[in-house]
Design an enzyme around this catalytic site. Sequence first.
Site, PDB file in Angstrom:
ATOM      1  N   GLU A  32       0.830  -1.206   0.000  1.00  0.00           N
ATOM      2  CA  GLU A  32       0.000   0.000   0.000  1.00  0.00           C
ATOM      3  C   GLU A  32       0.869   1.262   0.000  1.00  0.00           C
ATOM      4  O   GLU A  32       2.062   1.219   0.269  1.00  0.00           O
ATOM      5  CB  GLU A  32      -0.924   0.043   1.222  1.00  0.00           C
ATOM      6  N   ASN A  57     -10.066   5.950   2.077  1.00  0.00           N
ATOM      7  CA  ASN A  57      -9.141   5.626   0.989  1.00  0.00           C
ATOM      8  C   ASN A  57      -9.210   6.695  -0.090  1.00  0.00           C
ATOM      9  O   ASN A  57      -9.967   7.665   0.004  1.00  0.00           O
ATOM     10  CB  ASN A  57      -9.491   4.260   0.379  1.00  0.00           C
ATOM     11  N   ASP A  86     -10.085   1.624  -4.055  1.00  0.00           N
ATOM     12  CA  ASP A  86      -9.045   1.612  -3.029  1.00  0.00           C
ATOM     13  C   ASP A  86      -8.202   2.885  -3.203  1.00  0.00           C
ATOM     14  O   ASP A  86      -8.741   3.972  -3.284  1.00  0.00           O
ATOM     15  CB  ASP A  86      -8.227   0.331  -3.159  1.00  0.00           C
TER      16      ASP A  86
END
Length: 314
Positions: free
Chosen positions: A31, A160, A219
């Site tokens: 991430e 997000n 996301d």
Amino acid sequence: MTSHAASLATTSFDEDFHLTPASTTPALLGESPFWHPLEQCLYYVDIPGKALFRLSNASEAPTRWALNDEPGCVVPLVEGGLLIPQRNGLWRFDPKTGEYVKLLDPPYDPAKRRFNDGKADAKGRLWVGTIDDARQPESALYCLRDGTFVQMQDGITTSNGLGWSPDGRTMYWADTKAHQIYRLGFDVDSGALGERELFARFEPRGAEQPLETYGGRPDGAAVDVEGAYWVAMMEGQQLLRLSPAGEVLTRVELPVRCATMPAFGGADLRTIFVTTAREKRSDAELAAQPWAGRVLKMRVPVAGLPVQFARWPG
């Protein structure tokens, strides 16, 4: 809905994108990638793996540093080093010396939630949201101001998709579980937010719906110089490029089911790096998708916006 970035011309390009692995080391849940312009390398984190990575052009084997708790994201600092919002608070890390210092406690109960996606705005203010462990709509978005986390938005489950339009007057923000992306007016000087508007919405997966027909949920994201919003669609095996009006301009099929976030990098900012996940995926899926968990990369016709550096104490 009117977008502050609508005056920019966005190109709709239709071509085959050549994706290749950028790293040899898979993360459980990669991430928060960003390209460091001074170091000419990519930083990213592995959330459940409790690790920070740095990937240079010279090697596909990233440098790895162990962290003492789950990182939500990583952001470069103006004064050097990195800010890492973790479940147990905000930390500063210096890759050159290894100095790793806690700056602040988290503004929430770490037994119930943790930090997630975060970025700095053009003035160096850190914006970071949270994710609720029980996946209830009790998460929030915070802004770091004078060494204090100030809650700016709430009522979501998984924060997000943070990003800003090229002129800085629009902020994008997503709730992954709700399958929605929002936009908010943004005052660059003060950091004040306008009303939250729906930017894009995606169909949730049905109870019996096979993954192969599911488009995914939004996301992490990145914005290009034309004002288009690139978003990784978790479990949808695709990366979407949306216009400032929220229309799908480009759909990039990916070789892995779970992309987590794109970032523009390389000297010309025309390479997109995409972090991916392999945590909790089936053996069959991992066998069919051996690149899961690795950072992928591809060249694109349009450059992205450069990363913004955070300032401490904000």
